[in-house]
Design a protein around this motif. Structure first.
Motif, PDB file in Angstrom:
ATOM      1  N   GLY A 107       8.046  25.547   7.089  1.00  0.00           N
ATOM      2  CA  GLY A 107       9.148  24.757   6.537  1.00  0.00           C
ATOM      3  C   GLY A 107       9.342  23.462   7.303  1.00  0.00           C
ATOM      4  O   GLY A 107       9.432  22.378   6.708  1.00  0.00           O
ATOM      5  N   VAL A 108       9.383  23.546   8.619  1.00  0.00           N
ATOM      6  CA  VAL A 108       9.525  22.342   9.443  1.00  0.00           C
ATOM      7  C   VAL A 108       8.289  21.461   9.292  1.00  0.00           C
ATOM      8  O   VAL A 108       8.386  20.243   9.094  1.00  0.00           O
ATOM      9  CB  VAL A 108       9.759  22.705  10.933  1.00  0.00           C
ATOM     10  CG1 VAL A 108       9.661  21.467  11.812  1.00  0.00           C
ATOM     11  CG2 VAL A 108      11.092  23.394  11.116  1.00  0.00           C
ATOM     12  N   GLY A 109       7.114  22.078   9.374  1.00  0.00           N
ATOM     13  CA  GLY A 109       5.869  21.317   9.285  1.00  0.00           C
ATOM     14  C   GLY A 109       5.741  20.539   7.991  1.00  0.00           C
ATOM     15  O   GLY A 109       5.450  19.333   7.998  1.00  0.00           O
ATOM     16  N   PHE A 110       5.963  21.212   6.865  1.00  0.00           N
ATOM     17  CA  PHE A 110       5.840  20.527   5.578  1.00  0.00           C
ATOM     18  C   PHE A 110       6.961  19.516   5.359  1.00  0.00           C
ATOM     19  O   PHE A 110       6.736  18.472   4.738  1.00  0.00           O
ATOM     20  CB  PHE A 110       5.786  21.529   4.418  1.00  0.00           C
ATOM     21  CG  PHE A 110       4.422  22.154   4.250  1.00  0.00           C
ATOM     22  CD1 PHE A 110       3.308  21.372   3.993  1.00  0.00           C
ATOM     23  CD2 PHE A 110       4.259  23.527   4.337  1.00  0.00           C
ATOM     24  CE1 PHE A 110       2.059  21.937   3.844  1.00  0.00           C
ATOM     25  CE2 PHE A 110       3.009  24.102   4.181  1.00  0.00           C
ATOM     26  CZ  PHE A 110       1.901  23.309   3.934  1.00  0.00           C
ATOM     27  N   THR A 111       8.155  19.796   5.864  1.00  0.00           N
ATOM     28  CA  THR A 111       9.245  18.822   5.735  1.00  0.00           C
ATOM     29  C   THR A 111       8.884  17.534   6.462  1.00  0.00           C
ATOM     30  O   THR A 111       8.995  16.432   5.902  1.00  0.00           O
ATOM     31  CB  THR A 111      10.561  19.398   6.289  1.00  0.00           C
ATOM     32  OG1 THR A 111      10.903  20.577   5.540  1.00  0.00           O
ATOM     33  CG2 THR A 111      11.684  18.383   6.197  1.00  0.00           C
TER      34      THR A 111
ATOM     35  N   PHE B 113       5.923  15.765   4.553  1.00  0.00           N
ATOM     36  CA  PHE B 113       6.256  15.088   3.297  1.00  0.00           C
ATOM     37  C   PHE B 113       7.154  13.870   3.518  1.00  0.00           C
ATOM     38  O   PHE B 113       7.048  12.883   2.781  1.00  0.00           O
ATOM     39  CB  PHE B 113       6.844  16.062   2.274  1.00  0.00           C
ATOM     40  CG  PHE B 113       5.795  16.946   1.661  1.00  0.00           C
ATOM     41  CD1 PHE B 113       4.735  16.399   0.958  1.00  0.00           C
ATOM     42  CD2 PHE B 113       5.850  18.319   1.803  1.00  0.00           C
ATOM     43  CE1 PHE B 113       3.750  17.198   0.402  1.00  0.00           C
ATOM     44  CE2 PHE B 113       4.875  19.130   1.247  1.00  0.00           C
ATOM     45  CZ  PHE B 113       3.814  18.571   0.551  1.00  0.00           C
ATOM     46  N   ILE B 114       8.009  13.901   4.527  1.00  0.00           N
ATOM     47  CA  ILE B 114       8.792  12.706   4.852  1.00  0.00           C
ATOM     48  C   ILE B 114       7.856  11.583   5.307  1.00  0.00           C
ATOM     49  O   ILE B 114       7.933  10.448   4.828  1.00  0.00           O
ATOM     50  CB  ILE B 114       9.858  13.025   5.924  1.00  0.00           C
ATOM     51  CG1 ILE B 114      10.956  13.899   5.329  1.00  0.00           C
ATOM     52  CG2 ILE B 114      10.441  11.735   6.509  1.00  0.00           C
ATOM     53  CD1 ILE B 114      11.929  14.470   6.354  1.00  0.00           C
ATOM     54  N   VAL B 115       6.958  11.911   6.231  1.00  0.00           N
ATOM     55  CA  VAL B 115       6.002  10.926   6.732  1.00  0.00           C
ATOM     56  C   VAL B 115       5.082  10.455   5.599  1.00  0.00           C
ATOM     57  O   VAL B 115       4.813   9.252   5.477  1.00  0.00           O
ATOM     58  CB  VAL B 115       5.189  11.527   7.903  1.00  0.00           C
ATOM     59  CG1 VAL B 115       4.000  10.674   8.257  1.00  0.00           C
ATOM     60  CG2 VAL B 115       6.071  11.720   9.117  1.00  0.00           C
TER      61      VAL B 115
ATOM     62  N   TRP C  68       1.173   8.197   1.386  1.00  0.00           N
ATOM     63  CA  TRP C  68       0.141   9.188   1.118  1.00  0.00           C
ATOM     64  C   TRP C  68       0.366   9.885  -0.222  1.00  0.00           C
ATOM     65  O   TRP C  68      -0.549  10.496  -0.762  1.00  0.00           O
ATOM     66  CB  TRP C  68       0.091  10.235   2.224  1.00  0.00           C
ATOM     67  CG  TRP C  68      -0.474   9.723   3.515  1.00  0.00           C
ATOM     68  CD1 TRP C  68      -1.254   8.618   3.683  1.00  0.00           C
ATOM     69  CD2 TRP C  68      -0.306  10.307   4.803  1.00  0.00           C
ATOM     70  NE1 TRP C  68      -1.579   8.481   5.002  1.00  0.00           N
ATOM     71  CE2 TRP C  68      -1.009   9.497   5.721  1.00  0.00           C
ATOM     72  CE3 TRP C  68       0.374  11.413   5.273  1.00  0.00           C
ATOM     73  CZ2 TRP C  68      -1.061   9.783   7.078  1.00  0.00           C
ATOM     74  CZ3 TRP C  68       0.328  11.694   6.620  1.00  0.00           C
ATOM     75  CH2 TRP C  68      -0.387  10.897   7.511  1.00  0.00           C
ATOM     76  N   ILE C  69       1.563   9.833  -0.720  1.00  0.00           N
ATOM     77  CA  ILE C  69       1.859  10.406  -2.036  1.00  0.00           C
ATOM     78  C   ILE C  69       1.881   9.227  -3.011  1.00  0.00           C
ATOM     79  O   ILE C  69       2.745   8.364  -2.935  1.00  0.00           O
ATOM     80  CB  ILE C  69       3.198  11.156  -2.040  1.00  0.00           C
ATOM     81  CG1 ILE C  69       3.170  12.279  -1.003  1.00  0.00           C
ATOM     82  CG2 ILE C  69       3.493  11.710  -3.439  1.00  0.00           C
ATOM     83  CD1 ILE C  69       4.491  12.961  -0.778  1.00  0.00           C
TER      84      ILE C  69
ATOM     85  N   ILE D  14       0.547  16.535  -3.683  1.00  0.00           N
ATOM     86  CA  ILE D  14       1.482  17.490  -3.070  1.00  0.00           C
ATOM     87  C   ILE D  14       0.888  18.892  -3.054  1.00  0.00           C
ATOM     88  O   ILE D  14       0.914  19.575  -2.022  1.00  0.00           O
ATOM     89  CB  ILE D  14       2.835  17.463  -3.807  1.00  0.00           C
ATOM     90  CG1 ILE D  14       3.540  16.121  -3.533  1.00  0.00           C
ATOM     91  CG2 ILE D  14       3.717  18.638  -3.407  1.00  0.00           C
ATOM     92  CD1 ILE D  14       4.735  15.846  -4.422  1.00  0.00           C
ATOM     93  N   VAL D  15       0.325  19.324  -4.173  1.00  0.00           N
ATOM     94  CA  VAL D  15      -0.292  20.654  -4.235  1.00  0.00           C
ATOM     95  C   VAL D  15      -1.479  20.735  -3.278  1.00  0.00           C
ATOM     96  O   VAL D  15      -1.665  21.738  -2.583  1.00  0.00           O
ATOM     97  CB  VAL D  15      -0.709  20.999  -5.688  1.00  0.00           C
ATOM     98  CG1 VAL D  15      -1.580  22.236  -5.733  1.00  0.00           C
ATOM     99  CG2 VAL D  15       0.533  21.183  -6.554  1.00  0.00           C
TER     100      VAL D  15
END
Length: 143
Positions: A81-85, A88-90, A96-97, A110-111
């Motif tokens: 949870g922390v890692g993906f949060t 995705f913010i970065v 990157w998105i 994202i997937v």
């Protein structure tokens, strides 16, 4: 002191993994673009810094696994949870998105990130489970 040493070790390793993924993805984009992949306005530097932050986002929360009060499932959820949060913010900040391209491209990105992160987590989970099994067998043989 051991916990701090483990956090630093996990953080450095996660940064290395993040950088490897960054280089591989960069090569893929360079090949797809037939050598026209360009980064301007310090974009490369920003992405390298983002890799470091993303690596820290996944490396530092491994401390949850050393908290005995937490089950491994809860520690895993907190860690990812922390890692993906953080990731995705970065990723949103450095681009990157690909939100300007299409919704499909954004969803695929994202997937893909979730799959890669999940595969890496699964490989580590299997590695440490096998290591624990080997240690348990060694202990049983000594008794």
């Amino acid at each position: 002191m051991k916990v701090l040493k483990d956090i630093v070790k996990s953080a450095v390793f996660s940064i290395m993994v993040s950088m490897c993924i960054f280089v591989i993805v960069g090569m893929v984009f360079d090949l797809i673009g037939k050598g026209t992949f360009q980064l301007e306005d310090y974009r490369f530097t920003k992405m390298v810094a983002a890799c470091v932050i993303a690596g820290l986002g996944f490396g530092v929360p491994t401390v949850f696994y050393s908290i005995e009060k937490l089950s491994k499932a809860v520690a895993s959820v907190l860690h990812l949870g922390v890692g993906f949060t953080v990731y995705f913010i970065v990723a949103a900040i450095v681009g990157w998105i690909p939100t300007s391209v299409s919704l499909i491209a954004s969803l695929v990105t994202i997937v893909g990130a979730l799959l890669i992160g999940g595969i890496i987590w699964f490989c580590f989970m299997r590695y440490y489970r096998n290591l624990a099994d080997q240690m348990n067998r060694a202990i049983e043989r000594r008794q």
